[in-house]
Motif scaffolding. Sequence first.
Motif, mmCIF file in Angstrom:
data_model
loop_
_atom_site.group_PDB
_atom_site.id
_atom_site.type_symbol
_atom_site.label_atom_id
_atom_site.label_comp_id
_atom_site.label_asym_id
_atom_site.label_seq_id
_atom_site.Cartn_x
_atom_site.Cartn_y
_atom_site.Cartn_z
ATOM 1 N N LEU A 1 -0.068 -7.814 5.024
ATOM 2 C CA LEU A 1 1.265 -7.696 5.095
ATOM 3 C C LEU A 1 1.874 -6.012 5.695
ATOM 4 N N PRO A 2 2.656 -6.238 6.232
ATOM 5 C CA PRO A 2 3.220 -4.911 6.696
ATOM 6 C C PRO A 2 3.701 -4.011 5.682
ATOM 7 N N GLU A 3 3.631 -2.585 5.751
ATOM 8 C CA GLU A 3 4.098 -1.900 4.749
ATOM 9 C C GLU A 3 5.766 -1.918 4.811
ATOM 10 N N ALA A 4 6.379 -2.195 3.373
ATOM 11 C CA ALA A 4 7.652 -2.458 3.264
ATOM 12 C C ALA A 4 8.398 -1.337 3.633
ATOM 13 N N ASP A 5 9.628 -1.313 3.941
ATOM 14 C CA ASP A 5 10.658 -0.371 4.266
ATOM 15 C C ASP A 5 10.755 0.434 3.028
ATOM 16 N N ILE A 6 10.872 -0.163 1.612
ATOM 17 C CA ILE A 6 11.186 0.582 0.326
ATOM 18 C C ILE A 6 9.931 1.518 0.178
ATOM 19 N N THR A 7 8.773 0.984 0.703
ATOM 20 C CA THR A 7 7.628 1.756 0.265
ATOM 21 C C THR A 7 7.572 2.923 1.333
ATOM 22 N N ARG A 8 7.802 2.947 2.633
ATOM 23 C CA ARG A 8 7.977 4.137 3.224
ATOM 24 C C ARG A 8 9.018 5.137 2.798
ATOM 25 N N LEU A 9 10.271 4.600 2.524
ATOM 26 C CA LEU A 9 11.027 5.231 1.710
ATOM 27 C C LEU A 9 10.698 6.098 0.502
ATOM 28 N N THR A 10 9.733 5.472 -0.439
ATOM 29 C CA THR A 10 9.421 5.945 -1.713
ATOM 30 C C THR A 10 8.241 7.078 -1.331
ATOM 31 N N ARG A 11 7.591 6.864 -0.140
ATOM 32 C CA ARG A 11 6.609 7.813 0.129
ATOM 33 C C ARG A 11 7.104 9.301 0.552
ATOM 34 N N GLY A 12 8.572 9.290 0.931
ATOM 35 C CA GLY A 12 9.083 10.680 1.167
ATOM 36 C C GLY A 12 9.587 11.240 -0.221
ATOM 37 N N THR A 13 9.735 10.719 -1.302
ATOM 38 C CA THR A 13 10.234 11.231 -2.293
ATOM 39 C C THR A 13 9.350 12.347 -3.096
ATOM 40 N N THR A 14 9.933 13.198 -4.099
ATOM 41 C CA THR A 14 9.407 14.260 -4.400
ATOM 42 C C THR A 14 8.526 13.689 -5.467
#
Length: 237
Positions: free
Chosen positions: A201-214
Amino acid sequence: MGEDAGPGGGGGRQDYSGAFDPDFRYEDLSKEALVRLVREYALIVHLLDRSVFAAIGMRYGQQAVEEIAIDEWRGASPIYGERLRRILNIEGDDCAAIFKVLQVDPGFPHHYMDVRYEVVDEKHGYFELKSCGALLDVEPWGERAVRGMCHTIEDGTFDVTAQAINPKARIRAVHRPPRDPAGRVPHCRWELTIDDDTEVLPEADITRLTRGTTAARAVFPPMRDGTPHIPEPPSAG
């Protein structure tokens, strides 16, 4: 204050009775007190879900609950799984490594979800929920809600969690609710396989977004005695 903490914490406090301590830290607690606290923290994850998704369902309906729950899990579980692996030095990407992460996943609070694991070999295993507190919460709302949790949400998220450890892993239901016959135990059983033919499965957009959180990028300081939050790798020899 309690007794001095040993390496990595495990102090002498059995609880937090007595005077307020403005310098209180988790490492001041005994192992037994920390276990009690961790159990409660894991359960609080479910209390938070109960409150937020009840509010979403009341306003927007069951489908919105399912869509947002899938994004929540896809966004968070690959990241917190990586963090748990680092702090517990969980190595490898075989069936046992995936099960180790599930054993400490806050989504599986011990006893509230009575999960049993069976490793067949490096690429194959089973886990089952002898009892699932989440199911017992949802069953009174009817089959639609049960299918939403045990089919729609699980099918949209279990592979994401497993593939964060091994991209060729997949999880499929052996049986799951709605329970047939009623009252069936274990409540559900799942099969984990690692196979080269598995769709990655490709990494979901929400996962990439969450990776940027504090929260995803937070680095904890050493404990009071200087022990690093992330343990040093064991020395060779």
